[in-house]
Write a protein that holds these residues in place. Structure first.
Motif, PDB file in Angstrom:
ATOM      1  N   LYS A 112     -10.551   4.913  -2.209  1.00 46.73           N
ATOM      2  CA  LYS A 112      -9.396   5.619  -1.854  1.00 46.73           C
ATOM      3  C   LYS A 112      -8.817   6.007  -3.285  1.00 46.73           C
ATOM      4  O   LYS A 112      -7.603   5.698  -3.634  1.00 46.73           O
ATOM      5  CB  LYS A 112      -8.396   4.581  -1.212  1.00 46.73           C
ATOM      6  N   MET A 113      -9.494   6.865  -4.015  1.00 45.32           N
ATOM      7  CA  MET A 113      -9.170   7.303  -5.578  1.00 45.32           C
ATOM      8  C   MET A 113      -9.046   6.255  -6.561  1.00 45.32           C
ATOM      9  O   MET A 113      -8.907   6.674  -7.715  1.00 45.32           O
ATOM     10  CB  MET A 113      -7.816   7.924  -5.285  1.00 45.32           C
ATOM     11  N   ARG A 150      -9.553  -1.476 -13.588  1.00 48.13           N
ATOM     12  CA  ARG A 150      -9.113  -0.847 -12.445  1.00 48.13           C
ATOM     13  C   ARG A 150      -8.143   0.466 -12.764  1.00 48.13           C
ATOM     14  O   ARG A 150      -7.404   0.234 -13.527  1.00 48.13           O
ATOM     15  CB  ARG A 150      -8.300  -1.648 -11.410  1.00 48.13           C
ATOM     16  N   TYR A 151      -8.506   1.692 -12.383  1.00 47.82           N
ATOM     17  CA  TYR A 151      -7.845   2.650 -12.445  1.00 47.82           C
ATOM     18  C   TYR A 151      -7.256   3.103 -11.183  1.00 47.82           C
ATOM     19  O   TYR A 151      -7.960   3.401 -10.117  1.00 47.82           O
ATOM     20  CB  TYR A 151      -8.474   4.199 -13.070  1.00 47.82           C
ATOM     21  N   PHE A 152      -5.784   3.067 -10.927  1.00 44.97           N
ATOM     22  CA  PHE A 152      -5.294   3.251  -9.760  1.00 44.97           C
ATOM     23  C   PHE A 152      -5.329   4.692  -9.201  1.00 44.97           C
ATOM     24  O   PHE A 152      -4.852   5.761 -10.265  1.00 44.97           O
ATOM     25  CB  PHE A 152      -3.850   2.689  -9.790  1.00 44.97           C
ATOM     26  N   GLY A 153      -5.422   4.748  -8.165  1.00 43.37           N
ATOM     27  CA  GLY A 153      -5.837   6.336  -7.711  1.00 43.37           C
ATOM     28  C   GLY A 153      -4.660   6.958  -6.847  1.00 43.37           C
ATOM     29  O   GLY A 153      -4.641   7.880  -6.516  1.00 43.37           O
ATOM     30  N   GLY A 154      -3.588   5.845  -6.830  1.00 44.34           N
ATOM     31  CA  GLY A 154      -2.477   6.541  -6.021  1.00 44.34           C
ATOM     32  C   GLY A 154      -1.796   5.965  -4.638  1.00 44.34           C
ATOM     33  O   GLY A 154      -1.107   6.098  -4.026  1.00 44.34           O
ATOM     34  N   ILE A 155      -3.297   5.610  -3.932  1.00 42.16           N
ATOM     35  CA  ILE A 155      -3.285   4.934  -2.744  1.00 42.16           C
ATOM     36  C   ILE A 155      -3.507   3.556  -2.829  1.00 42.16           C
ATOM     37  O   ILE A 155      -4.430   2.949  -3.107  1.00 42.16           O
ATOM     38  CB  ILE A 155      -4.337   5.482  -1.691  1.00 42.16           C
ATOM     39  N   GLY A 183      -4.522  -2.487  -0.315  1.00 40.43           N
ATOM     40  CA  GLY A 183      -3.950  -3.797   0.638  1.00 40.43           C
ATOM     41  C   GLY A 183      -4.786  -4.894   0.009  1.00 40.43           C
ATOM     42  O   GLY A 183      -5.605  -4.652  -0.943  1.00 40.43           O
ATOM     43  N   THR A 184      -4.330  -6.180   0.176  1.00 46.96           N
ATOM     44  CA  THR A 184      -4.774  -7.342  -0.305  1.00 46.96           C
ATOM     45  C   THR A 184      -6.355  -7.379  -0.026  1.00 46.96           C
ATOM     46  O   THR A 184      -7.399  -7.613  -0.653  1.00 46.96           O
ATOM     47  CB  THR A 184      -4.217  -8.532   0.185  1.00 46.96           C
ATOM     48  N   SER A 185      -6.723  -7.244   1.444  1.00 47.46           N
ATOM     49  CA  SER A 185      -8.190  -7.240   1.629  1.00 47.46           C
ATOM     50  C   SER A 185      -8.938  -6.132   1.106  1.00 47.46           C
ATOM     51  O   SER A 185     -10.009  -6.315   0.559  1.00 47.46           O
ATOM     52  CB  SER A 185      -8.299  -7.143   3.455  1.00 47.46           C
ATOM     53  N   GLY A 186      -8.481  -4.720   1.121  1.00 51.14           N
ATOM     54  CA  GLY A 186      -9.015  -3.632   0.360  1.00 51.14           C
ATOM     55  C   GLY A 186      -9.340  -3.991  -1.058  1.00 51.14           C
ATOM     56  O   GLY A 186     -10.463  -3.822  -1.752  1.00 51.14           O
ATOM     57  N   LEU A 187      -8.383  -4.664  -1.801  1.00 50.38           N
ATOM     58  CA  LEU A 187      -8.587  -4.977  -3.305  1.00 50.38           C
ATOM     59  C   LEU A 187      -9.470  -6.152  -3.599  1.00 50.38           C
ATOM     60  O   LEU A 187     -10.672  -6.138  -4.436  1.00 50.38           O
ATOM     61  CB  LEU A 187      -7.317  -5.626  -3.989  1.00 50.38           C
ATOM     62  N   THR A 188      -9.500  -7.265  -2.437  1.00 53.61           N
ATOM     63  CA  THR A 188     -10.376  -8.249  -2.729  1.00 53.61           C
ATOM     64  C   THR A 188     -11.786  -7.529  -2.554  1.00 53.61           C
ATOM     65  O   THR A 188     -12.814  -8.142  -3.164  1.00 53.61           O
ATOM     66  CB  THR A 188     -10.201  -9.138  -1.642  1.00 53.61           C
ATOM     67  N   SER A 189     -12.183  -6.881  -1.651  1.00 58.79           N
ATOM     68  CA  SER A 189     -13.482  -6.238  -1.417  1.00 58.79           C
ATOM     69  C   SER A 189     -14.008  -5.520  -2.411  1.00 58.79           C
ATOM     70  O   SER A 189     -15.189  -5.270  -2.910  1.00 58.79           O
ATOM     71  CB  SER A 189     -13.640  -5.932   0.033  1.00 58.79           C
ATOM     72  N   ALA A 190     -12.972  -4.824  -2.985  1.00 57.61           N
ATOM     73  CA  ALA A 190     -13.280  -3.659  -4.084  1.00 57.61           C
ATOM     74  C   ALA A 190     -13.875  -4.504  -5.486  1.00 57.61           C
ATOM     75  O   ALA A 190     -14.784  -4.223  -5.984  1.00 57.61           O
ATOM     76  CB  ALA A 190     -12.294  -2.938  -4.523  1.00 57.61           C
TER      77      ALA A 190
END
Length: 201
Positions: free
Chosen positions: A19-20, A100-105, A108-115
């Motif tokens: 997600k960007m 991590r470079y934040f893409g603007g979107i 969520g915690t589960s998305g961050l954890t898996s990334a």
């Protein structure tokens, strides 16, 4: 207990996009906490414009010394999954850093954890997993007349001479695998006039 442990063979890298957001990951073989922290600092300086630089390391054949850091991400979403990948592969003497470079979107915690987990896995796999053996040093002191018998034992496969002094009293420091150290110490101590001792780590 096995004297074999696993680590990465070289610097590994990975790139994961979600997600960007861009997650650039690095895995390094390290020997000390100081070395791990120096690597983290180097990555932080290199990627000073990144939103987050998260990391974890594991040290020692017993895998008892470790640390992790979320670097501003929600607690448990970065350092923990990075360390989790180190643990799931059973590795030690390794540091993993994920930028991590934040893409603007928001992920969520589960998305961050898996990334973070996926980015860490990519770097570790790229670094290549290698096996190493725990080593022990033995100091050997002996009179010159028995040098032939001593040298015969310390020139066997799996034994490396690190230091040597030959005089009236001779001294050697040799290194061998943990599971061979007591055997070698016993055989050396069995020779006339020889004192052999396994050195503490």
């Amino acid at each position: 207990m096995s004297d074999v442990y696993y680590t990465v063979g070289r610097r590994g890298e990975g790139l994961y996009k979600e997600k960007m957001s861009k997650f650039i990951s690095f895995a390094f073989p390290v020997a000390t906490a100081e070395e791990a922290r120096t690597i983290v600092k180097g990555i932080q300086n290199e990627y000073h414009d990144a939103r987050h630089v998260c990391w974890a390391y594991m040290l020692g054949p017993e895998r008892k010394e470790w640390q992790l850091n979320d670097n501003g991400e929600p607690s448990g979403t970065a350092g923990k999954p990075i360390l989790g990948q180190i643990n799931s592969l059973g590795l030690t003497d390794v540091a993993v850093v994920v930028v991590r470079y934040f893409g603007g979107i928001k992920l969520g915690t589960s998305g961050l954890t898996s990334a973070y987990r996926e980015a860490a896995r990519m770097a570790l796999e790229d670094g290549g997993i290698v096996s190493k053996r725990q080593m022990r040093s033995i100091r050997v002191t002996f009179p010159y007349p028995v040098i032939g018998e001593v040298m015969k034992l310390v020139k066997e496969p799996g034994v490396e001479i690190r230091e040597q002094v030959f005089d009236n009293t001779c001294e050697l420091t040799v290194e061998t695998a943990l599971d061979n150290s007591q055997i070698l110490e016993g055989r050396l101590s069995g020779l006339d006039g020889v004192i052999a001792e396994i050195l503490a780590e």
